[in-house]
Design a protein around this motif. Structure first.
Motif, PDB file in Angstrom:
ATOM      1  N   VAL A 102     -36.579 -56.054  42.101  1.00 32.44           N
ATOM      2  CA  VAL A 102     -37.402 -56.598  40.932  1.00 32.44           C
ATOM      3  C   VAL A 102     -37.149 -55.896  39.766  1.00 32.44           C
ATOM      4  O   VAL A 102     -36.901 -54.804  39.742  1.00 32.44           O
ATOM      5  CB  VAL A 102     -39.008 -56.540  41.058  1.00 32.44           C
ATOM      6  N   SER A 103     -36.871 -56.786  38.562  1.00 32.75           N
ATOM      7  CA  SER A 103     -36.354 -56.332  37.278  1.00 32.75           C
ATOM      8  C   SER A 103     -37.655 -56.476  36.559  1.00 32.75           C
ATOM      9  O   SER A 103     -38.705 -57.037  36.813  1.00 32.75           O
ATOM     10  CB  SER A 103     -35.283 -57.044  36.909  1.00 32.75           C
ATOM     11  N   VAL A 104     -37.459 -55.497  35.411  1.00 31.79           N
ATOM     12  CA  VAL A 104     -38.733 -55.776  34.399  1.00 31.79           C
ATOM     13  C   VAL A 104     -38.717 -57.001  33.867  1.00 31.79           C
ATOM     14  O   VAL A 104     -39.925 -57.491  33.674  1.00 31.79           O
ATOM     15  CB  VAL A 104     -38.263 -54.635  33.325  1.00 31.79           C
ATOM     16  N   ALA A 105     -37.464 -57.779  33.785  1.00 29.88           N
ATOM     17  CA  ALA A 105     -37.448 -59.055  33.425  1.00 29.88           C
ATOM     18  C   ALA A 105     -38.304 -60.132  34.205  1.00 29.88           C
ATOM     19  O   ALA A 105     -39.001 -61.001  33.549  1.00 29.88           O
ATOM     20  CB  ALA A 105     -36.113 -59.666  32.824  1.00 29.88           C
ATOM     21  N   ASP A 106     -38.099 -59.972  35.314  1.00 25.64           N
ATOM     22  CA  ASP A 106     -38.979 -60.483  36.534  1.00 25.64           C
ATOM     23  C   ASP A 106     -40.282 -60.545  36.119  1.00 25.64           C
ATOM     24  O   ASP A 106     -41.207 -61.342  36.341  1.00 25.64           O
ATOM     25  CB  ASP A 106     -38.583 -60.253  38.044  1.00 25.64           C
ATOM     26  N   ILE A 107     -40.773 -59.079  35.944  1.00 27.61           N
ATOM     27  CA  ILE A 107     -42.459 -58.916  36.044  1.00 27.61           C
ATOM     28  C   ILE A 107     -42.785 -59.480  34.571  1.00 27.61           C
ATOM     29  O   ILE A 107     -43.958 -60.163  34.563  1.00 27.61           O
ATOM     30  CB  ILE A 107     -42.467 -57.572  35.758  1.00 27.61           C
ATOM     31  N   ALA A 108     -42.020 -59.503  33.506  1.00 28.95           N
ATOM     32  CA  ALA A 108     -42.438 -60.194  32.111  1.00 28.95           C
ATOM     33  C   ALA A 108     -42.521 -61.477  32.430  1.00 28.95           C
ATOM     34  O   ALA A 108     -43.627 -62.065  32.083  1.00 28.95           O
ATOM     35  CB  ALA A 108     -41.412 -59.886  30.986  1.00 28.95           C
ATOM     36  N   ASP A 109     -41.489 -62.125  33.127  1.00 26.63           N
ATOM     37  CA  ASP A 109     -41.806 -63.668  33.243  1.00 26.63           C
ATOM     38  C   ASP A 109     -43.125 -63.893  34.035  1.00 26.63           C
ATOM     39  O   ASP A 109     -43.721 -65.121  33.683  1.00 26.63           O
ATOM     40  CB  ASP A 109     -40.601 -64.275  34.100  1.00 26.63           C
ATOM     41  N   ALA A 110     -43.274 -63.271  35.232  1.00 32.39           N
ATOM     42  CA  ALA A 110     -44.582 -63.636  35.931  1.00 32.39           C
ATOM     43  C   ALA A 110     -45.793 -63.316  35.356  1.00 32.39           C
ATOM     44  O   ALA A 110     -46.750 -63.987  35.439  1.00 32.39           O
ATOM     45  CB  ALA A 110     -44.370 -62.579  37.374  1.00 32.39           C
ATOM     46  N   ALA A 111     -45.712 -62.199  34.427  1.00 33.29           N
ATOM     47  CA  ALA A 111     -47.175 -61.887  33.650  1.00 33.29           C
ATOM     48  C   ALA A 111     -47.057 -62.652  32.481  1.00 33.29           C
ATOM     49  O   ALA A 111     -48.161 -62.672  31.912  1.00 33.29           O
ATOM     50  CB  ALA A 111     -46.968 -60.552  33.317  1.00 33.29           C
ATOM     51  N   GLU A 112     -46.221 -63.630  32.177  1.00 35.33           N
ATOM     52  CA  GLU A 112     -46.101 -64.410  30.759  1.00 35.33           C
ATOM     53  C   GLU A 112     -46.025 -63.710  29.496  1.00 35.33           C
ATOM     54  O   GLU A 112     -47.135 -64.031  28.808  1.00 35.33           O
ATOM     55  CB  GLU A 112     -47.234 -65.618  30.966  1.00 35.33           C
ATOM     56  N   VAL A 113     -45.276 -62.657  29.439  1.00 35.48           N
ATOM     57  CA  VAL A 113     -45.471 -61.650  28.388  1.00 35.48           C
ATOM     58  C   VAL A 113     -43.913 -61.611  28.055  1.00 35.48           C
ATOM     59  O   VAL A 113     -42.937 -61.748  28.859  1.00 35.48           O
ATOM     60  CB  VAL A 113     -46.082 -60.170  28.641  1.00 35.48           C
ATOM     61  N   SER A 114     -43.677 -60.947  26.856  1.00 39.54           N
ATOM     62  CA  SER A 114     -42.249 -60.593  26.380  1.00 39.54           C
ATOM     63  C   SER A 114     -42.011 -59.087  27.229  1.00 39.54           C
ATOM     64  O   SER A 114     -42.865 -58.401  27.279  1.00 39.54           O
ATOM     65  CB  SER A 114     -42.137 -60.637  24.972  1.00 39.54           C
ATOM     66  N   LYS A 115     -40.766 -58.855  27.325  1.00 39.62           N
ATOM     67  CA  LYS A 115     -40.495 -57.425  27.620  1.00 39.62           C
ATOM     68  C   LYS A 115     -40.971 -56.458  26.515  1.00 39.62           C
ATOM     69  O   LYS A 115     -41.586 -55.270  27.122  1.00 39.62           O
ATOM     70  CB  LYS A 115     -38.844 -57.315  27.609  1.00 39.62           C
TER      71      LYS A 115
END
Length: 217
Positions: A39-52
């Motif tokens: 899992v990448s940080v970008a994946d998490i940001a997308d899932a949480a609906e926030v920017s990196k």
């Protein structure tokens, strides 16, 4: 008190805590589904609906996102000592708190067979970087508890050292008990069936602690 935008401080703090939970929950869901390293940080940001950039304002690393649920427990032992009833020894209060946690099937005690909790524990103990990151949380827990113990029994010239040594021993004992409980549950045991043995082990551990931690007994 309000900030420059007029938002009350209490509301601002609640919104901040909700964002911590939103990001952490999204990260853990992905880690459990795909594995921590996949899992990448970008994946998490997308899932949480926030920017990196927003994500990094809340968490410095992926490991912290996974371990955020431990944040509330960092000063738990210290709070137990400070909030104990009058006339109750610190070690007694900590033992009673641990036994109450067993009764409540608190995941922190390891005696919890909820599938989600088991999956999280497998993720935690099966990911070396998460195990290593836990050391920081452990260190802060010891510092909090040492401060509370020193307040409870100042102890003169070596009071601070005695409190630090005691805090380390107490928290190691609790982690050892929790890990043993979790291993039995992970091996297929039911939490309800294991409560008696877990409580007996806890009482044994605290009895051993009392042999060397007389100032807190």
């Amino acid at each position: 008190m309000s900030d420059k935008s007029g938002t009350p401080a209490g509301l601002r703090e609640r919104k901040k805590q909700r964002m911590y939970r939103t990001i952490s929950d999204a990260a853990i869901a992905l880690f459990l589904d795909k594995g921590f390293d996949a899992v990448s940080v970008a994946d998490i940001a997308d899932a949480a609906e926030v920017s990196k950039p927003t994500l990094f304002r809340y968490f410095a690393a992926k490991e912290d996102m996974a371990l955020h649920r431990f944040a509330d427990h960092e000063d738990e032992a210290a709070r137990v000592v400070r909030d104990r009833a009058a006339g109750t020894a610190p070690l007694t209060a900590l033992e009673e708190h641990f036994l109450a946690g067993l009764d409540a099937r608190d995941p922190v005690t390891g005696l919890c067979d909820d599938p989600g909790v088991l999956a999280f524990h497998r993720l935690l103990y099966g990911t070396p970087s998460l195990v290593a990151r836990m050391h920081a949380y452990t260190t802060r827990s010891e510092e909090h508890l040492a401060g509370a113990l020193e307040e409870a029994a100042p102890g003169g010239e070596h009071g601070a050292l005695t409190a630090r040594l005691a805090a380390g021993q107490i928290l190691v004992a609790q982690r050892t008990l929790a890990l043993g409980n979790w291993r039995r549950i992970a091996g297929g045991a039911r939490a309800d069936d294991g409560r008696g043995a877990a409580a007996a082990e806890a009482r044994h551990a605290f009895a051993l602690l009392r042999t060397g931690l007389a100032p807190y007994c």
